[in-house]
Design a protein around this motif. Structure first.
Motif, PDB file in Angstrom:
ATOM      1  N   GLU A 136     -26.466  23.063  19.945  1.00  0.00           N
ATOM      2  CA  GLU A 136     -26.954  24.313  19.353  1.00  0.00           C
ATOM      3  C   GLU A 136     -26.301  25.545  19.961  1.00  0.00           C
ATOM      4  O   GLU A 136     -26.993  26.499  20.367  1.00  0.00           O
ATOM      5  N   ALA A 137     -24.981  25.555  20.047  1.00  0.00           N
ATOM      6  CA  ALA A 137     -24.310  26.682  20.701  1.00  0.00           C
ATOM      7  C   ALA A 137     -23.046  27.141  19.975  1.00  0.00           C
ATOM      8  O   ALA A 137     -22.717  28.325  19.996  1.00  0.00           O
ATOM      9  N   LEU A 138     -22.347  26.200  19.334  1.00  0.00           N
ATOM     10  CA  LEU A 138     -21.105  26.615  18.670  1.00  0.00           C
ATOM     11  C   LEU A 138     -21.380  27.630  17.558  1.00  0.00           C
ATOM     12  O   LEU A 138     -20.487  28.378  17.156  1.00  0.00           O
ATOM     13  N   LEU A 139     -22.624  27.664  17.094  1.00  0.00           N
ATOM     14  CA  LEU A 139     -23.018  28.653  16.089  1.00  0.00           C
ATOM     15  C   LEU A 139     -22.715  30.077  16.538  1.00  0.00           C
ATOM     16  O   LEU A 139     -22.561  30.973  15.720  1.00  0.00           O
ATOM     17  N   HIS A 140     -22.646  30.304  17.878  1.00  0.00           N
ATOM     18  CA  HIS A 140     -22.422  31.650  18.405  1.00  0.00           C
ATOM     19  C   HIS A 140     -20.939  31.995  18.508  1.00  0.00           C
ATOM     20  O   HIS A 140     -20.599  33.112  18.876  1.00  0.00           O
ATOM     21  N   ILE A 141     -20.063  31.029  18.269  1.00  0.00           N
ATOM     22  CA  ILE A 141     -18.643  31.236  18.580  1.00  0.00           C
ATOM     23  C   ILE A 141     -17.829  31.291  17.288  1.00  0.00           C
ATOM     24  O   ILE A 141     -17.859  30.350  16.483  1.00  0.00           O
ATOM     25  N   ALA A 142     -17.118  32.396  17.106  1.00  0.00           N
ATOM     26  CA  ALA A 142     -16.388  32.601  15.848  1.00  0.00           C
ATOM     27  C   ALA A 142     -15.269  31.567  15.697  1.00  0.00           C
ATOM     28  O   ALA A 142     -15.115  30.969  14.632  1.00  0.00           O
ATOM     29  N   ASP A 143     -14.508  31.349  16.756  1.00  0.00           N
ATOM     30  CA  ASP A 143     -13.334  30.484  16.657  1.00  0.00           C
ATOM     31  C   ASP A 143     -13.707  29.050  17.079  1.00  0.00           C
ATOM     32  O   ASP A 143     -13.431  28.609  18.193  1.00  0.00           O
ATOM     33  N   LYS A 144     -14.326  28.334  16.142  1.00  0.00           N
ATOM     34  CA  LYS A 144     -14.796  26.978  16.466  1.00  0.00           C
ATOM     35  C   LYS A 144     -13.615  26.023  16.673  1.00  0.00           C
ATOM     36  O   LYS A 144     -13.686  25.105  17.480  1.00  0.00           O
ATOM     37  N   ARG A 145     -12.526  26.300  15.973  1.00  0.00           N
ATOM     38  CA  ARG A 145     -11.354  25.436  16.152  1.00  0.00           C
ATOM     39  C   ARG A 145     -10.837  25.513  17.596  1.00  0.00           C
ATOM     40  O   ARG A 145     -10.462  24.495  18.180  1.00  0.00           O
ATOM     41  N   ALA A 146     -10.847  26.745  18.174  1.00  0.00           N
ATOM     42  CA  ALA A 146     -10.390  26.896  19.569  1.00  0.00           C
ATOM     43  C   ALA A 146     -11.276  26.075  20.508  1.00  0.00           C
ATOM     44  O   ALA A 146     -10.779  25.429  21.436  1.00  0.00           O
ATOM     45  N   VAL A 147     -12.586  26.073  20.257  1.00  0.00           N
ATOM     46  CA  VAL A 147     -13.503  25.297  21.107  1.00  0.00           C
ATOM     47  C   VAL A 147     -13.175  23.805  20.990  1.00  0.00           C
ATOM     48  O   VAL A 147     -13.033  23.099  21.995  1.00  0.00           O
ATOM     49  N   LEU A 148     -13.037  23.337  19.740  1.00  0.00           N
ATOM     50  CA  LEU A 148     -12.827  21.899  19.532  1.00  0.00           C
ATOM     51  C   LEU A 148     -11.474  21.460  20.085  1.00  0.00           C
ATOM     52  O   LEU A 148     -11.360  20.390  20.705  1.00  0.00           O
ATOM     53  N   GLU A 149     -10.441  22.288  19.896  1.00  0.00           N
ATOM     54  CA  GLU A 149      -9.123  21.933  20.456  1.00  0.00           C
ATOM     55  C   GLU A 149      -9.180  21.932  21.984  1.00  0.00           C
ATOM     56  O   GLU A 149      -8.584  21.066  22.623  1.00  0.00           O
ATOM     57  N   GLY A 150      -9.913  22.895  22.551  1.00  0.00           N
ATOM     58  CA  GLY A 150     -10.064  22.943  24.009  1.00  0.00           C
ATOM     59  C   GLY A 150     -10.759  21.688  24.533  1.00  0.00           C
ATOM     60  O   GLY A 150     -10.352  21.115  25.542  1.00  0.00           O
ATOM     61  N   CYS A 151     -11.806  21.263  23.824  1.00  0.00           N
ATOM     62  CA  CYS A 151     -12.527  20.039  24.239  1.00  0.00           C
ATOM     63  C   CYS A 151     -11.588  18.833  24.148  1.00  0.00           C
ATOM     64  O   CYS A 151     -11.576  17.981  25.047  1.00  0.00           O
ATOM     65  N   ARG A 152     -10.804  18.779  23.061  1.00  0.00           N
ATOM     66  CA  ARG A 152      -9.902  17.630  22.903  1.00  0.00           C
ATOM     67  C   ARG A 152      -8.887  17.575  24.048  1.00  0.00           C
ATOM     68  O   ARG A 152      -8.632  16.523  24.623  1.00  0.00           O
ATOM     69  N   ARG A 153      -8.353  18.741  24.444  1.00  0.00           N
ATOM     70  CA  ARG A 153      -7.387  18.789  25.553  1.00  0.00           C
ATOM     71  C   ARG A 153      -8.056  18.427  26.883  1.00  0.00           C
ATOM     72  O   ARG A 153      -7.450  17.763  27.726  1.00  0.00           O
ATOM     73  N   ALA A 154      -9.302  18.885  27.065  1.00  0.00           N
ATOM     74  CA  ALA A 154      -9.984  18.635  28.345  1.00  0.00           C
ATOM     75  C   ALA A 154     -10.404  17.173  28.483  1.00  0.00           C
ATOM     76  O   ALA A 154     -10.698  16.703  29.588  1.00  0.00           O
ATOM     77  N   LEU A 155     -10.447  16.451  27.344  1.00  0.00           N
ATOM     78  CA  LEU A 155     -10.838  15.032  27.379  1.00  0.00           C
ATOM     79  C   LEU A 155      -9.619  14.138  27.623  1.00  0.00           C
ATOM     80  O   LEU A 155      -8.518  14.437  27.143  1.00  0.00           O
ATOM     81  N   VAL A 156      -9.843  13.032  28.304  1.00  0.00           N
ATOM     82  CA  VAL A 156      -8.787  12.018  28.420  1.00  0.00           C
ATOM     83  C   VAL A 156      -8.569  11.413  27.023  1.00  0.00           C
ATOM     84  O   VAL A 156      -9.516  11.385  26.210  1.00  0.00           O
ATOM     85  N   PRO A 157      -7.373  10.914  26.725  1.00  0.00           N
ATOM     86  CA  PRO A 157      -7.203  10.211  25.450  1.00  0.00           C
ATOM     87  C   PRO A 157      -8.227   9.071  25.371  1.00  0.00           C
ATOM     88  O   PRO A 157      -8.396   8.317  26.330  1.00  0.00           O
ATOM     89  N   GLY A 158      -8.935   8.994  24.262  1.00  0.00           N
ATOM     90  CA  GLY A 158     -10.004   7.991  24.136  1.00  0.00           C
ATOM     91  C   GLY A 158     -11.368   8.531  24.549  1.00  0.00           C
ATOM     92  O   GLY A 158     -12.388   7.880  24.314  1.00  0.00           O
ATOM     93  N   GLY A 159     -11.382   9.705  25.173  1.00  0.00           N
ATOM     94  CA  GLY A 159     -12.659  10.328  25.564  1.00  0.00           C
ATOM     95  C   GLY A 159     -13.430  10.758  24.324  1.00  0.00           C
ATOM     96  O   GLY A 159     -12.861  10.916  23.245  1.00  0.00           O
ATOM     97  N   ARG A 160     -14.741  10.941  24.486  1.00  0.00           N
ATOM     98  CA  ARG A 160     -15.583  11.197  23.304  1.00  0.00           C
ATOM     99  C   ARG A 160     -16.248  12.569  23.364  1.00  0.00           C
ATOM    100  O   ARG A 160     -16.754  13.001  24.401  1.00  0.00           O
ATOM    101  N   LEU A 161     -16.244  13.231  22.211  1.00  0.00           N
ATOM    102  CA  LEU A 161     -16.991  14.480  22.028  1.00  0.00           C
ATOM    103  C   LEU A 161     -18.192  14.190  21.134  1.00  0.00           C
ATOM    104  O   LEU A 161     -18.059  13.493  20.117  1.00  0.00           O
ATOM    105  N   ALA A 162     -19.356  14.713  21.499  1.00  0.00           N
ATOM    106  CA  ALA A 162     -20.529  14.613  20.617  1.00  0.00           C
ATOM    107  C   ALA A 162     -21.307  15.918  20.727  1.00  0.00           C
ATOM    108  O   ALA A 162     -21.592  16.367  21.842  1.00  0.00           O
TER     109      ALA A 162
END
Ligand SMILES: C[S@@+](CC[C@H](N)C(=O)[O-])C[C@H]1O[C@@H](n2cnc3c(N)ncnc32)[C@H](O)[C@@H]1O
Length: 273
Positions: free
Chosen positions: A138-164
Protein backbone atom coordinates in the motif's frame (compact mmCIF):
# COMPACT_ATOMS: atom_id res chain seq x y z
CA UNK A 1 -1.03 16.97 -1.07
CA UNK A 2 2.59 15.89 -0.77
CA UNK A 3 3.27 12.45 0.63
CA UNK A 4 5.35 13.73 3.56
CA UNK A 5 2.57 16.15 4.56
CA UNK A 6 0.04 13.31 4.41
CA UNK A 7 2.10 11.13 6.78
CA UNK A 8 2.88 14.08 9.12
CA UNK A 9 -0.77 13.83 10.20
CA UNK A 10 -1.45 10.13 9.78
CA UNK A 11 -3.33 8.44 12.66
CA UNK A 12 -0.88 5.50 12.71
CA UNK A 13 2.37 6.81 14.19
CA UNK A 14 5.08 5.79 16.63
CA UNK A 15 3.44 7.99 19.31
CA UNK A 16 0.05 6.35 18.74
CA UNK A 17 1.55 2.84 18.89
CA UNK A 18 3.34 3.60 22.15
CA UNK A 19 0.29 5.34 23.65
CA UNK A 20 -1.91 2.32 22.88
CA UNK A 21 0.64 -0.05 24.44
CA UNK A 22 1.11 2.17 27.48
CA UNK A 23 -2.65 2.14 28.07
CA UNK A 24 -2.75 -1.62 27.77
CA UNK A 25 0.26 -2.17 30.07
CA UNK A 26 -0.55 0.41 32.73
CA UNK A 27 2.25 2.70 31.57
CA UNK A 28 5.03 0.10 31.69
CA UNK A 29 6.76 -0.23 28.31
CA UNK A 30 9.65 -2.42 29.49
CA UNK A 31 10.40 -5.78 27.82
CA UNK A 32 8.05 -5.26 24.91
CA UNK A 33 7.92 -8.09 22.37
CA UNK A 34 7.41 -7.69 18.59
CA UNK A 35 4.09 -9.55 18.93
CA UNK A 36 2.67 -6.88 21.23
CA UNK A 37 3.26 -4.24 18.56
CA UNK A 38 1.58 -6.07 15.67
CA UNK A 39 -1.93 -5.00 16.57
CA UNK A 40 -0.90 -1.36 16.12
CA UNK A 41 2.09 -1.07 13.76
CA UNK A 42 0.78 -2.52 10.47
CA UNK A 43 -0.31 0.22 8.06
CA UNK A 44 -1.89 -1.83 5.27
CA UNK A 45 -4.97 -3.93 4.58
CA UNK A 46 -5.29 -7.47 5.87
CA UNK A 47 -2.90 -7.35 8.83
CA UNK A 48 -0.36 -10.10 9.44
CA UNK A 49 -2.09 -12.57 7.11
CA UNK A 50 -1.46 -10.15 4.24
CA UNK A 51 2.25 -9.94 5.12
CA UNK A 52 2.38 -13.73 5.29
CA UNK A 53 0.75 -14.03 1.86
CA UNK A 54 3.38 -11.70 0.40
CA UNK A 55 6.18 -13.59 2.15
CA UNK A 56 4.98 -16.83 0.52
CA UNK A 57 4.83 -15.24 -2.92
CA UNK A 58 8.27 -13.69 -2.41
CA UNK A 59 9.67 -17.09 -1.27
CA UNK A 60 11.07 -15.64 1.97
CA UNK A 61 13.02 -18.04 4.20
CA UNK A 62 15.34 -17.56 7.18
CA UNK A 63 18.23 -17.16 4.74
CA UNK A 64 16.59 -14.43 2.65
CA UNK A 65 17.96 -10.91 2.50
CA UNK A 66 14.70 -8.97 2.28
CA UNK A 67 13.99 -5.40 1.19
CA UNK A 68 10.72 -3.80 2.36
CA UNK A 69 10.07 -0.81 0.10
CA UNK A 70 8.12 2.04 1.78
CA UNK A 71 8.24 0.28 5.12
CA UNK A 72 6.34 2.81 7.26
CA UNK A 73 6.92 2.07 10.96
CA UNK A 74 8.54 -1.25 9.88
CA UNK A 75 5.70 -3.32 11.31
CA UNK A 76 5.76 -5.82 8.40
CA UNK A 77 9.59 -5.87 8.49
CA UNK A 78 9.55 -6.82 12.21
CA UNK A 79 6.92 -9.49 11.56
CA UNK A 80 9.05 -11.04 8.79
CA UNK A 81 12.23 -10.86 10.87
CA UNK A 82 10.64 -12.34 13.99
CA UNK A 83 8.51 -15.05 12.33
CA UNK A 84 10.67 -16.06 9.36
CA UNK A 85 14.04 -15.31 10.98
CA UNK A 86 15.27 -13.33 7.97
CA UNK A 87 17.11 -10.01 7.86
CA UNK A 88 15.15 -7.08 6.52
CA UNK A 89 16.15 -3.67 5.23
CA UNK A 90 13.20 -1.32 5.75
CA UNK A 91 13.31 1.62 3.32
CA UNK A 92 11.17 4.62 4.27
CA UNK A 93 11.00 8.19 2.92
CA UNK A 94 9.42 10.05 5.84
CA UNK A 95 12.13 11.11 8.32
CA UNK A 96 10.00 10.86 11.48
CA UNK A 97 8.51 7.51 10.46
CA UNK A 98 11.95 6.13 9.57
CA UNK A 99 13.31 7.24 12.96
CA UNK A 100 10.24 5.77 14.69
CA UNK A 101 10.66 2.51 12.76
CA UNK A 102 14.25 2.21 13.98
CA UNK A 103 13.31 3.05 17.60
CA UNK A 104 10.42 0.55 17.68
CA UNK A 105 12.67 -2.17 16.23
CA UNK A 106 15.33 -1.55 18.89
CA UNK A 107 12.66 -1.43 21.60
CA UNK A 108 11.59 -5.01 20.84
CA UNK A 109 15.13 -6.34 20.37
CA UNK A 110 15.07 -6.48 16.56
CA UNK A 111 17.55 -3.66 15.92
CA UNK A 112 20.08 -6.10 14.44
CA UNK A 113 17.64 -7.92 12.15
CA UNK A 114 15.69 -4.90 10.88
CA UNK A 115 17.87 -2.13 9.45
CA UNK A 116 15.96 1.05 8.67
CA UNK A 117 17.21 3.17 5.77
CA UNK A 118 15.73 6.56 4.98
CA UNK A 119 15.43 6.94 1.22
CA UNK A 120 13.25 7.26 -1.87
CA UNK A 121 11.84 4.09 -3.44
CA UNK A 122 12.10 5.73 -6.87
CA UNK A 123 15.89 5.98 -6.44
CA UNK A 124 16.81 2.95 -4.33
CA UNK A 125 20.15 3.46 -2.56
CA UNK A 126 21.30 -0.18 -2.84
CA UNK A 127 23.85 -2.12 -4.88
CA UNK A 128 22.69 -4.47 -7.64
CA UNK A 129 21.88 -8.04 -6.51
CA UNK A 130 21.77 -7.02 -2.82
CA UNK A 131 18.49 -8.82 -1.96
CA UNK A 132 16.78 -12.19 -2.46
CA UNK A 133 13.26 -10.89 -1.95
CA UNK A 134 11.49 -7.57 -2.10
CA UNK A 135 8.06 -6.70 -0.66
CA UNK A 136 5.92 -3.58 -0.44
CA UNK A 137 2.42 -2.83 0.83
CA UNK A 138 0.00 0.00 0.00
CA UNK A 139 2.71 2.52 -0.88
CA UNK A 140 3.44 2.64 -4.60
CA UNK A 141 0.18 4.57 -4.91
CA UNK A 142 2.15 7.59 -3.61
CA UNK A 143 4.89 7.40 -6.24
CA UNK A 144 4.42 8.89 -9.70
CA UNK A 145 7.18 6.96 -11.44
CA UNK A 146 6.17 3.37 -10.67
CA UNK A 147 8.37 2.03 -13.44
CA UNK A 148 11.46 3.54 -11.72
CA UNK A 149 10.49 1.76 -8.48
CA UNK A 150 9.95 -1.59 -10.20
CA UNK A 151 13.16 -1.35 -12.24
CA UNK A 152 15.05 -0.40 -9.07
CA UNK A 153 13.63 -3.44 -7.25
CA UNK A 154 14.56 -5.69 -10.18
CA UNK A 155 18.17 -4.39 -10.12
CA UNK A 156 18.41 -4.70 -6.32
CA UNK A 157 17.26 -8.35 -6.53
CA UNK A 158 19.54 -11.24 -7.42
CA UNK A 159 18.55 -12.95 -10.70
CA UNK A 160 15.76 -15.32 -9.67
CA UNK A 161 14.87 -13.15 -6.67
CA UNK A 162 11.19 -12.44 -6.07
CA UNK A 163 9.17 -9.25 -5.79
CA UNK A 164 5.71 -9.31 -4.20
CA UNK A 165 3.63 -6.24 -3.42
CA UNK A 166 0.10 -5.01 -2.89
CA UNK A 167 -1.28 -1.66 -3.96
CA UNK A 168 -4.46 0.16 -4.80
CA UNK A 169 -5.76 -0.37 -8.30
CA UNK A 170 -8.06 1.84 -10.35
CA UNK A 171 -11.08 0.21 -11.97
CA UNK A 172 -12.41 1.61 -15.27
CA UNK A 173 -15.19 3.72 -13.72
CA UNK A 174 -12.83 5.80 -11.54
CA UNK A 175 -13.38 9.32 -12.86
CA UNK A 176 -10.67 11.94 -13.46
CA UNK A 177 -12.14 14.24 -10.80
CA UNK A 178 -12.06 11.34 -8.31
CA UNK A 179 -8.40 10.69 -9.16
CA UNK A 180 -7.75 14.42 -8.62
CA UNK A 181 -9.41 14.32 -5.24
CA UNK A 182 -7.40 11.23 -4.20
CA UNK A 183 -4.22 13.09 -5.21
CA UNK A 184 -5.18 16.23 -3.30
CA UNK A 185 -6.28 14.44 -0.15
CA UNK A 186 -4.14 11.34 0.08
CA UNK A 187 -1.15 11.99 -2.16
CA UNK A 188 -2.27 9.15 -4.43
CA UNK A 189 -0.90 9.40 -7.96
CA UNK A 190 -0.78 7.53 -11.29
CA UNK A 191 -3.02 4.72 -10.00
CA UNK A 192 -2.69 1.63 -12.18
CA UNK A 193 -5.21 -1.01 -13.21
CA UNK A 194 -4.52 -4.74 -12.79
CA UNK A 195 -3.47 -5.16 -16.46
CA UNK A 196 -1.39 -1.97 -16.58
CA UNK A 197 0.57 -3.03 -13.47
CA UNK A 198 1.11 -6.45 -15.07
CA UNK A 199 2.50 -4.72 -18.17
CA UNK A 200 4.71 -2.39 -16.09
CA UNK A 201 6.23 -5.38 -14.30
CA UNK A 202 7.03 -6.95 -17.66
CA UNK A 203 8.65 -3.73 -18.92
CA UNK A 204 10.71 -3.55 -15.71
CA UNK A 205 12.16 -6.98 -16.58
CA UNK A 206 10.15 -9.31 -14.33
CA UNK A 207 8.97 -12.74 -15.49
CA UNK A 208 6.49 -15.27 -14.05
CA UNK A 209 4.23 -12.33 -13.25
CA UNK A 210 1.02 -12.88 -11.30
CA UNK A 211 -1.66 -10.27 -10.68
CA UNK A 212 -4.52 -10.99 -8.25
CA UNK A 213 -7.57 -8.79 -7.72
CA UNK A 214 -8.11 -8.26 -3.97
CA UNK A 215 -10.88 -5.68 -4.34
CA UNK A 216 -13.63 -7.77 -2.68
CA UNK A 217 -11.39 -8.60 0.28
CA UNK A 218 -10.28 -4.98 0.65
CA UNK A 219 -13.89 -3.76 0.62
CA UNK A 220 -14.62 -5.82 3.74
CA UNK A 221 -11.35 -4.78 5.39
CA UNK A 222 -11.93 -1.09 4.70
CA UNK A 223 -15.33 -1.12 6.37
CA UNK A 224 -13.66 -2.48 9.52
CA UNK A 225 -10.74 -0.04 9.23
CA UNK A 226 -13.13 2.87 9.06
CA UNK A 227 -14.56 1.68 12.38
CA UNK A 228 -11.03 1.45 13.84
CA UNK A 229 -10.28 5.05 12.85
CA UNK A 230 -13.56 6.06 14.48
CA UNK A 231 -12.49 4.27 17.67
CA UNK A 232 -9.15 6.17 17.59
CA UNK A 233 -10.96 9.49 17.19
CA UNK A 234 -10.19 10.78 20.70
CA UNK A 235 -6.47 10.08 20.12
CA UNK A 236 -6.53 11.75 16.71
CA UNK A 237 -8.28 14.84 18.14
CA UNK A 238 -5.78 15.03 21.01
CA UNK A 239 -2.83 14.75 18.62
CA UNK A 240 -3.95 16.69 15.55
CA UNK A 241 -7.05 18.68 16.56
CA UNK A 242 -10.77 18.47 15.84
CA UNK A 243 -10.52 19.93 12.32
CA UNK A 244 -7.99 17.32 11.17
CA UNK A 245 -10.03 14.49 12.77
CA UNK A 246 -13.12 15.64 10.86
CA UNK A 247 -11.10 15.91 7.66
CA UNK A 248 -9.94 12.30 8.15
CA UNK A 249 -13.51 11.10 8.57
CA UNK A 250 -14.62 12.83 5.37
CA UNK A 251 -11.60 11.57 3.48
CA UNK A 252 -12.21 8.01 4.61
CA UNK A 253 -15.91 8.17 3.80
CA UNK A 254 -15.05 9.34 0.26
CA UNK A 255 -12.36 6.69 -0.11
CA UNK A 256 -14.52 3.82 1.20
CA UNK A 257 -17.33 5.06 -1.05
CA UNK A 258 -15.11 4.61 -4.12
CA UNK A 259 -14.27 1.07 -3.02
CA UNK A 260 -17.94 0.27 -2.32
CA UNK A 261 -18.83 1.59 -5.78
CA UNK A 262 -16.27 -0.71 -7.44
CA UNK A 263 -14.19 2.21 -8.74
CA UNK A 264 -11.14 1.57 -6.57
CA UNK A 265 -9.73 -1.69 -5.26
CA UNK A 266 -6.60 -3.61 -4.41
CA UNK A 267 -4.19 -5.87 -6.23
CA UNK A 268 -1.41 -8.27 -5.28
CA UNK A 269 1.44 -8.63 -7.74
CA UNK A 270 4.48 -10.84 -7.90
CA UNK A 271 7.28 -11.54 -10.33
CA UNK A 272 10.75 -13.03 -10.70
CA UNK A 273 13.79 -10.85 -11.36
C1 LIG B 1 0.42 3.12 3.83
S1 LIG B 1 2.05 3.27 4.43
C2 LIG B 1 2.56 1.56 4.42
C3 LIG B 1 3.67 1.29 5.39
C4 LIG B 1 4.08 -0.19 5.49
N1 LIG B 1 4.30 -0.76 4.17
C5 LIG B 1 3.05 -1.00 6.22
O1 LIG B 1 2.37 -1.82 5.55
O2 LIG B 1 2.90 -0.88 7.44
C6 LIG B 1 2.97 3.92 3.04
C7 LIG B 1 4.38 4.34 3.40
O3 LIG B 1 5.11 4.62 2.19
C8 LIG B 1 6.03 5.68 2.46
N2 LIG B 1 6.45 6.26 1.18
C9 LIG B 1 5.70 6.98 0.32
N3 LIG B 1 6.43 7.35 -0.76
C10 LIG B 1 7.67 6.83 -0.57
C11 LIG B 1 8.87 6.85 -1.35
N4 LIG B 1 8.94 7.50 -2.52
N5 LIG B 1 9.95 6.19 -0.88
C12 LIG B 1 9.90 5.53 0.31
N6 LIG B 1 8.80 5.49 1.11
C13 LIG B 1 7.70 6.13 0.67
C14 LIG B 1 5.20 6.61 3.33
O4 LIG B 1 6.00 7.56 4.00
C15 LIG B 1 4.48 5.62 4.24
O5 LIG B 1 5.21 5.37 5.41
Amino acid sequence: MRVNDFYDHHPISEAQVLAALARRRGGDLSRLTPDELFEFDQDHYGGLAAVDALARRAGITAQSRVLDVCAGLAGPARFLASRRGCRVVALELHATRAAGAARLSRLVGLGARVRVVRGDAAALPFADDAFDACVSQEALLHIADKRAVLEGCRRALVPGGRLAFTDWIAHPRLAERERDRLREWMAATTLQSLPSYHALLGRAGFTAIEAEDLSDEWRRILRRRQETFRALRADTVARHGEARAREWEQLYAFFVGLVEAGKLGGGRFSGTA
